[in-house]
Scaffold this motif. Structure first.
Motif, short mmCIF file in Angstrom:
data_model
loop_
_atom_site.label_atom_id
_atom_site.label_comp_id
_atom_site.label_asym_id
_atom_site.label_seq_id
_atom_site.Cartn_x
_atom_site.Cartn_y
_atom_site.Cartn_z
N SER A 175 58.24 92.85 49.95
CA SER A 175 58.73 91.48 49.79
C SER A 175 57.71 90.48 50.34
O SER A 175 57.44 89.45 49.71
CB SER A 175 60.08 91.32 50.50
OG SER A 175 60.56 90.01 50.37
N ASP A 176 57.14 90.79 51.49
CA ASP A 176 56.11 89.93 52.07
C ASP A 176 54.88 89.86 51.16
O ASP A 176 54.31 88.79 50.96
CB ASP A 176 55.69 90.44 53.44
CG ASP A 176 56.77 90.21 54.50
OD1 ASP A 176 57.73 89.44 54.27
OD2 ASP A 176 56.65 90.83 55.59
N TYR A 177 54.46 91.00 50.62
CA TYR A 177 53.29 91.02 49.73
C TYR A 177 53.54 90.17 48.49
O TYR A 177 52.68 89.41 48.06
CB TYR A 177 52.97 92.45 49.29
CG TYR A 177 52.45 93.39 50.36
CD1 TYR A 177 52.32 93.00 51.68
CD2 TYR A 177 52.10 94.68 50.03
CE1 TYR A 177 51.86 93.88 52.64
CE2 TYR A 177 51.63 95.57 50.98
CZ TYR A 177 51.52 95.16 52.29
OH TYR A 177 51.05 96.04 53.23
N ILE A 178 54.73 90.32 47.92
CA ILE A 178 55.06 89.59 46.70
C ILE A 178 55.03 88.08 46.96
O ILE A 178 54.43 87.32 46.20
CB ILE A 178 56.43 90.05 46.14
CG1 ILE A 178 56.30 91.47 45.57
CG2 ILE A 178 56.94 89.07 45.09
CD1 ILE A 178 57.62 92.15 45.28
N SER A 179 55.66 87.67 48.03
CA SER A 179 55.70 86.24 48.37
C SER A 179 54.29 85.68 48.55
O SER A 179 53.96 84.61 48.02
CB SER A 179 56.52 86.05 49.65
OG SER A 179 56.53 84.71 50.04
N GLN A 180 53.45 86.39 49.27
CA GLN A 180 52.09 85.94 49.52
C GLN A 180 51.28 85.87 48.22
O GLN A 180 50.56 84.91 47.97
CB GLN A 180 51.40 86.86 50.54
CG GLN A 180 50.00 86.45 50.93
CD GLN A 180 48.93 87.11 50.08
OE1 GLN A 180 49.04 88.25 49.66
NE2 GLN A 180 47.87 86.37 49.82
N GLN A 181 51.42 86.88 47.38
CA GLN A 181 50.63 86.93 46.14
C GLN A 181 51.13 85.93 45.10
O GLN A 181 50.33 85.43 44.31
CB GLN A 181 50.61 88.34 45.58
CG GLN A 181 49.74 89.25 46.41
CD GLN A 181 50.00 90.71 46.17
OE1 GLN A 181 50.88 91.10 45.42
NE2 GLN A 181 49.23 91.54 46.85
N GLU A 182 52.41 85.63 45.12
CA GLU A 182 52.90 84.58 44.23
C GLU A 182 52.26 83.24 44.58
O GLU A 182 51.79 82.51 43.70
CB GLU A 182 54.43 84.47 44.30
CG GLU A 182 55.14 85.62 43.63
CD GLU A 182 56.65 85.60 43.82
OE1 GLU A 182 57.33 86.30 43.06
OE2 GLU A 182 57.14 84.90 44.74
N LYS A 183 52.23 82.91 45.86
CA LYS A 183 51.61 81.65 46.29
C LYS A 183 50.12 81.66 46.01
O LYS A 183 49.56 80.68 45.52
CB LYS A 183 51.88 81.41 47.78
CG LYS A 183 51.31 80.09 48.27
CD LYS A 183 51.67 79.82 49.71
CE LYS A 183 51.11 78.48 50.15
NZ LYS A 183 51.44 78.19 51.55
N GLU A 184 49.46 82.75 46.32
CA GLU A 184 48.02 82.87 46.08
C GLU A 184 47.70 82.74 44.59
O GLU A 184 46.71 82.10 44.21
CB GLU A 184 47.51 84.20 46.62
CG GLU A 184 46.02 84.37 46.55
CD GLU A 184 45.28 83.70 47.70
OE1 GLU A 184 44.06 83.59 47.60
OE2 GLU A 184 45.90 83.30 48.68
N SER A 185 48.56 83.30 43.74
CA SER A 185 48.36 83.20 42.30
C SER A 185 48.45 81.74 41.85
O SER A 185 47.62 81.27 41.05
CB SER A 185 49.39 84.04 41.54
OG SER A 185 49.17 85.40 41.78
#
Length: 159
Positions: free
Chosen positions: A138-148
């Motif tokens: 969940s943490d990875y997804i949140s971070q990568q969504e913002k980074e994307s």
């Protein structure tokens, strides 16, 4: 039902660890790709991209370690040979990329793949009752969504 050290079904944890090993392989390939982008980027945006790529690969390295440790926590063995990563990864190696915009597009494509893969694994982990893996992904997804979103904005397009 037989459980592992952390109280999860052994068979389910083994299947989940197998999926996490596939994710680990993709992370390792992406890590090396971004290291190459960092080393080889050229042009007017060199300074900002050189620094950004370093930030990204530092975060990827942390995630590689966390994934391997999560696989161990589940009672399984993480992949640890680069030949294993290359045979399991869905991401391709990106060699001799000097253009920053090409490198950013490569990262965006990799994040799209990772996001889809992580959402599937998160669902499997939730079904197993594995809150540790759910929280991590969940943490990875949140971070990568913002980074994307940020990388897409850098490229001059919407996420």
């Amino acid at each position: 039902m037989s459980t592992n050290l952390i109280g999860l079904d052994k068979q389910g944890a083994g299947a989940l660890a197998e999926q996490l090993n596939g994710l680990l392989a993709n992370y390792q390939v992406l890590y090396m790709n971004v290291r190459g982008f960092h080393w080889n980027v050229q042009g007017a945006n060199f300074f900002e991209l050189h620094a950004k790529f370093e930030e990204i690969y530092d975060q990827l390295l942390i995630k590689v370690d966390e994934l391997a440790e999560r696989i161990l926590t589940l009672g399984q063995q993480p992949l640890h040979g680069f030949s294993d990563y290359l045979s399991r990864a869905q991401l391709d190696e990106a060699k001799n990329v000097h253009d920053g915009h090409v490198a950013v597009e490569n990262i965006l494509g990799a994040y799209q793949l990772l996001l889809g893969q992580q959402r599937k694994i998160l669902a499997a982990a939730a079904e197993l009752g594995d809150e540790g893996t759910v929280s991590l992904l969940s943490d990875y997804i949140s971070q990568q969504e913002k980074e994307s979103w940020m990388l897409a904005a850098y490229q001059g397009r919407r996420a």
